[in-house]
Design an enzyme around this catalytic site. Sequence first.
Site, short mmCIF file in Angstrom:
data_model
loop_
_atom_site.label_atom_id
_atom_site.label_comp_id
_atom_site.label_asym_id
_atom_site.label_seq_id
_atom_site.Cartn_x
_atom_site.Cartn_y
_atom_site.Cartn_z
N GLU A 54 0.81 -1.22 0.00
CA GLU A 54 0.00 0.00 0.00
C GLU A 54 0.84 1.26 0.00
O GLU A 54 0.50 2.25 -0.67
CB GLU A 54 -0.95 0.02 1.20
N HIS A 74 -10.63 -5.02 10.78
CA HIS A 74 -11.32 -4.93 9.49
C HIS A 74 -12.68 -4.24 9.63
O HIS A 74 -13.57 -4.49 8.82
CB HIS A 74 -11.57 -6.32 8.91
C1 LIG Z 1 -1.98 -4.52 4.80
C2 LIG Z 1 -3.10 -5.33 4.24
N1 LIG Z 1 -3.47 -5.15 2.98
C3 LIG Z 1 -4.47 -5.87 2.44
C4 LIG Z 1 -5.13 -6.81 3.18
C5 LIG Z 1 -6.28 -7.63 2.58
N2 LIG Z 1 -5.82 -9.01 2.40
C6 LIG Z 1 -6.03 -9.94 3.34
S1 LIG Z 1 -5.30 -11.41 2.98
C7 LIG Z 1 -4.73 -10.80 1.51
C8 LIG Z 1 -3.91 -11.68 0.62
C9 LIG Z 1 -2.73 -12.22 1.34
O1 LIG Z 1 -1.98 -13.02 0.49
P1 LIG Z 1 -0.79 -13.89 1.06
O2 LIG Z 1 0.12 -13.05 1.86
O3 LIG Z 1 -0.18 -14.59 -0.09
O4 LIG Z 1 -1.49 -14.92 2.04
P2 LIG Z 1 -2.54 -16.06 1.69
O5 LIG Z 1 -3.90 -15.47 1.77
O6 LIG Z 1 -2.21 -16.57 0.35
O7 LIG Z 1 -2.33 -17.09 2.75
C10 LIG Z 1 -5.10 -9.48 1.34
C11 LIG Z 1 -4.78 -8.68 0.15
C12 LIG Z 1 -4.73 -6.95 4.51
N3 LIG Z 1 -5.36 -7.81 5.32
N4 LIG Z 1 -3.71 -6.23 5.01
#
Ligand SMILES: Cc1ncc(C[n+]2csc(CCOP(=O)(O)OP(=O)(O)O)c2C)c(N)n1
Lengths: 348, 348, 335, 335
Positions: free
Chosen positions: B83, B152
């Site tokens: 971000e 959230h």
């Molecule tokens: C700082 C932040 N940005 C966006 C989100 C929304 N979000 C939650 S999980 C996720 C994807 C995470 O991907 P990854 O790190 O690969 O973990 P996975 O879900 O694949 O286990 C996003 C974009 C968040 N929770 N925190």
Amino acid sequence: MTTTASLATSGTREIQFREAVNECLRQEMALDDSVIIMGEEIAGGAGREDQGVVDAWGGPFRTTVGLIQEFGRDRVLDTPLSEAAFIGAAIGASSTGLRAVAELMFIDFIGVCMDQLVNNAAKMRYMFGGQVKVPFTMMTRIGAGFGAAAQHSESYYSIFSHFPGLKGVVPSDAYTAKGLLAAAIRDDDPVVFFEHKGLYGEKGPVPEESYVLPIGKARTVRAGTDITLVGISKMTWVCTAAAEELAKSGIDAEVIDLLSVSPIDYDHVIDSVKRTHRLVVVDEDTPICSLAGDICSRVAEEAFDYLDAPPSRVTAPHTPVPYSRVLENNYVPNEARVISTVEKLFNR
Amino acid sequence: MTTTASLATSGTREIQFREAVNECLRQEMALDDSVIIMGEEIAGGAGREDQGVVDAWGGPFRTTVGLIQEFGRDRVLDTPLSEAAFIGAAIGASSTGLRAVAELMFIDFIGVCMDQLVNNAAKMRYMFGGQVKVPFTMMTRIGAGFGAAAQHSESYYSIFSHFPGLKGVVPSDAYTAKGLLAAAIRDDDPVVFFEHKGLYGEKGPVPEESYVLPIGKARTVRAGTDITLVGISKMTWVCTAAAEELAKSGIDAEVIDLLSVSPIDYDHVIDSVKRTHRLVVVDEDTPICSLAGDICSRVAEEAFDYLDAPPSRVTAPHTPVPYSRVLENNYVPNEARVISTVEKLFNR
Amino acid sequence: MEMDRDTLLKLYKTMITIRNFEERGIPETGQRRMSASVHSSAGQEAVATGVCSQLTDEDYMGSTHRGHGHCIAKGVEPRVMMAELFGRATGSNKGKGGSMHIADMSKGMLGTNGVVGASIPLAVGAALTSKVKKLGRVAVAFFGDGGANQGILHESMNLASIWKLPVVFVCENNGYAMSTPAEYALSTAQVSDRAAGYDMPGLHIDGMDVFAVCDAAGEAVARARAGDGPSLLEFETYRYYGHTVFDDPLTYRSKEEEDHWRARDPIQHFRNTVLPLGDITAEELDQMDQEAVDMMEEAVKFADESPLPEEIELYDDVYVSYPAAELKRGTNMGI
Amino acid sequence: MEMDRDTLLKLYKTMITIRNFEERGIPETGQRRMSASVHSSAGQEAVATGVCSQLTDEDYMGSTHRGHGHCIAKGVEPRVMMAELFGRATGSNKGKGGSMHIADMSKGMLGTNGVVGASIPLAVGAALTSKVKKLGRVAVAFFGDGGANQGILHESMNLASIWKLPVVFVCENNGYAMSTPAEYALSTAQVSDRAAGYDMPGLHIDGMDVFAVCDAAGEAVARARAGDGPSLLEFETYRYYGHTVFDDPLTYRSKEEEDHWRARDPIQHFRNTVLPLGDITAEELDQMDQEAVDMMEEAVKFADESPLPEEIELYDDVYVSYPAAELKRGTNMGI
Ligand SMILES: Cc1ncc(C[n+]2csc(CCOP(=O)(O)OP(=O)(O)O)c2C)c(N)n1
Ligand SMILES: Cc1ncc(C[n+]2csc(CCOP(=O)(O)OP(=O)(O)O)c2C)c(N)n1
Ligand SMILES: [Mg+2]
Ligand SMILES: [Mg+2]
């Protein structure tokens, strides 16, 4: 004009605000092995192995001078320019048995590390159902008036009042600096300690032994009957100076030094306003959703029937901090603005 | 009970809040080549070269669905989970000739990227002596009530009211969503657009052609004579529901939908209070240094002599957002709390 | 390294202009008690000069708190910079920004910046503008060895890499972040080592040698302009003074170290390299030196004689449009 | 890879406990309309299990939004987790946190975390506690391929490296961040490539093979415990369901891809590897499978029969100490 008992007793030696901060850190670290401190420049170059433990600067404002010599590298840590990580690490350390103090050089930089404060430090205990304490202290600096422009002059304490889970203190002199910093470090919740750059050189009586002032308690620094002036940090002294001037024209102002931004000692202010029937809050931060506005709103809500005039504020304008002195001089609230505001309330 | 002309004329087709946002983005991008949009998941997987331009999700709440098919990869950009960098880049792009829209998935995450908003977007124009415009829009989401817990569910708009240099809008229905988003994108200043998760599915009349609603103007959604209720985003409808109930007991409430958090349309509120003599602000955010408190303080200051009761607020408590529904249900302000607050003001 | 006479003289002129600005402007600002937050780039002239020599006026650049050199090399006029440092209405920023915020959008100069690392994504965004609008422009992001540890660099490099944006990331490694040695704060021997993690070239180059800087920057800029994506360049350099000119650097570094670096002075290195070739004479360069001195004399005079901003400008340019009364509503401002 | 029978059975038990928790607990939570923010780690069991098998109860671990597996592997009881998902007073967090905030400080489990990347520095801080207090403990920081692009990872790796903290950075690369493919969002083919920029070992390992995970984690943990500093381990793995179980992953990935990964199922892989050795029988494992099913049955029952939090607990545990009235002052709360 009297001062309350919470002021240091006279007769004590006088030291600077900056020295009071330093003395407090020394004493707290000596008293409790679990206190560590980290930040950019806090030892200043002393991190480098090949030079031995040499204290180059002792912090950008010399508040941490001598600590590394006394407590060593393990407990006094220079950090890389990585506020999110080291403040997050300090929070993690504080939730696992240390009492970590971390310094954010200027509050203006809060935006690079705020998530750690707001989503971890402030919420862990609650989210985890009370399983953890986070006795973390963040020391940081506020205040305009030094030609440091828009990114080094802010006083963003209101957002720390806003976020549940955080506490915050705003000492106004050497005595309150020492006592509130000790309180912050010993407190089991995360506390932000705001040092005003314009106060570092100010001297005042400070007991040598360590002591603690209560977080969440304001103090009356000048008793008065006609109007309540509330000051935050350095603005307290703008209020007292204005009060002296006002006294000449027969207005006897009570001056309250807020000292804490969370919890806010609304009751202290409200008690005063119930006697004086008028309120002006003086705040160096910008006006909207500010601490000044917050206090005015609480007083309006809870002391409505006691007010003889609108609860008012003197703040910075809704602008960034300008560089040129000629502009910056008008930015920070001063006595003249406080006086004219008070006079308006008596001449409505 | 009347509604003002600023509500969409009846007879227009009804669409959902989410569809209104999407339609606005489409129209603004079609109208102006310099509008681009970026964020996590906004095309959703469409970024991958080997699958062609396929819109997997169209954003976590489907507000950006179809955009990449229509406007292509260059103008609709999925971003990594970074971000600070992509919001900073959107600000940089907006200061060099584009109108970049960036989405922060939830306002709760503001702490990882706030520096870019506060120290760059908000201050560049001022610090640079007016040399630059930053027509940047940040879209983000607010609102509790979904069992999404402390990280959230927040509604941190007050800090965007606080920081000079930023604007902010809080649409309350499909009509205002479309008009205020268009206004945000066309505005030459940085604007934050707050979407309430609880409004996405709500339908309302929305003109098909593109239109702009003024930033900084509140609207009266229910005229009344006895008390002014101010709602922010979804809370507007808590106010109208409470007003209907109150009408039964003979209290005729005026309801104002704030619509903007910066500039705040204080005058609209103050004009109303000067007629009704009472005020309750309903705000889903926490109470201290809040928008609710800010509006109360301004009214107390500027309409002091018109007030028959303390300017009051109904807000979330000073706590993080709890997970369990049984706790969260009490967290968000509801009609019952508004009604009891109003009743207290009439029975003092 | 093939360069014609004019190119060489231009490099020299830029370097001595920067040096003279720093040596004259900073103490003068200090004397006028304008600000303690003024940072000298004396010693680092070759980096700013070499890198910006590879850019056009249209190209973009984001700078740091130590950015006077970057500004001058990008074409900002020293006199408006001096006026800015003095807080004058004629300053580059009308006196509103000061040393840490000097900007000149007409030169693609996106601002010096007081928050370490904060200008990096601005440069990335400018590169995005160039890509989306097909402008063919390149953006440079300057940062220090301290800035290399900010998360935003990592995020920005990743972003620029996956979007193949025309960015050159330039680390000026002057060995210290305030008093903290880079070798303490950086986990890697060379910042340029990090490039591999972002699929971009990473080079470690002598930043006291303006010709080496030009070469490396030239390649990275060409790569960016060709649409082949970003690069990371790390230049080893040194600041002659303290973090600001008000601290004593000998509290954290040695006289020997300073002498070592001063012996590699970039301006002297230029002379030592170019004069033996015979095409350019010492007299010419001396003459240019004098012109730079005169230029600063004039700049100080210009700044001193310039008006201060009107008090009321406090409220100007906060927004493009905003109800004017709201900027001071209920704050009981005197003006 | 030498392992005794008990160790093997423990690995198996952990993996099937996680699998069963995900397969049962998430739909049950969904049915109770508690939250849409519940993320299944089914498919990724080998990583959580293998890594945590190398830790003691005293060691620390920071987790992610997809953290049920990490919790179980670190020793958190499934029934209190289930109760937490159901928002019950008997939950690990008294119903205050839910799936994204499960914590058990008594097990060194520093919390799953709803902000991607945010738990990484917490683990670094816990490692600092261990170092300062000479506790000999190690801290693991889990994050995903998406989290690998957050600046805080970069900062945290640098910090852990220069302070030689006992941290193991564990990337679970499951190919996607929500619907965004890692190969789009990551500028590097392998996250582990980034280790070199922080002077630490970086390994890329099959995350569907619990034995390979144990090996790699064992070495990294030993290194950390010996005071030799952090490591970065990247495990290739896959989540079987969508980002939450409510989205359809086939909108952004193919059935073939899913089949390919399901064919490499970590639990099946365990059976395929261990059963031929003869020491452990299929019946034993089947029996354990049934026990895991029963355990979840019991956990659901326990959770359902548990009381909800008292309404007034809304105000509990915001602070250790704070004037109680201030938590609701002037908000006109009904309670
Ligand atoms: C700082 C932040 N940005 C966006 C989100 C929304 N979000 C939650 S999980 C996720 C994807 C995470 O991907 P990854 O790190 O690969 O973990 P996975 O879900 O694949 O286990 C996003 C974009 C968040 N929770 N925190
Ligand atoms: C985010 C942030 N943290 C801290 C500071 C305070 N600060 C200003 S300059 C500086 C050192 C920067 O070092 P480096 O990046 O190496 O640049 P140099 O000063 O050596 O040119 C620090 C710590 C800041 N301005 N911004
Ligand atoms: Mg440096
Ligand atoms: Mg992933």
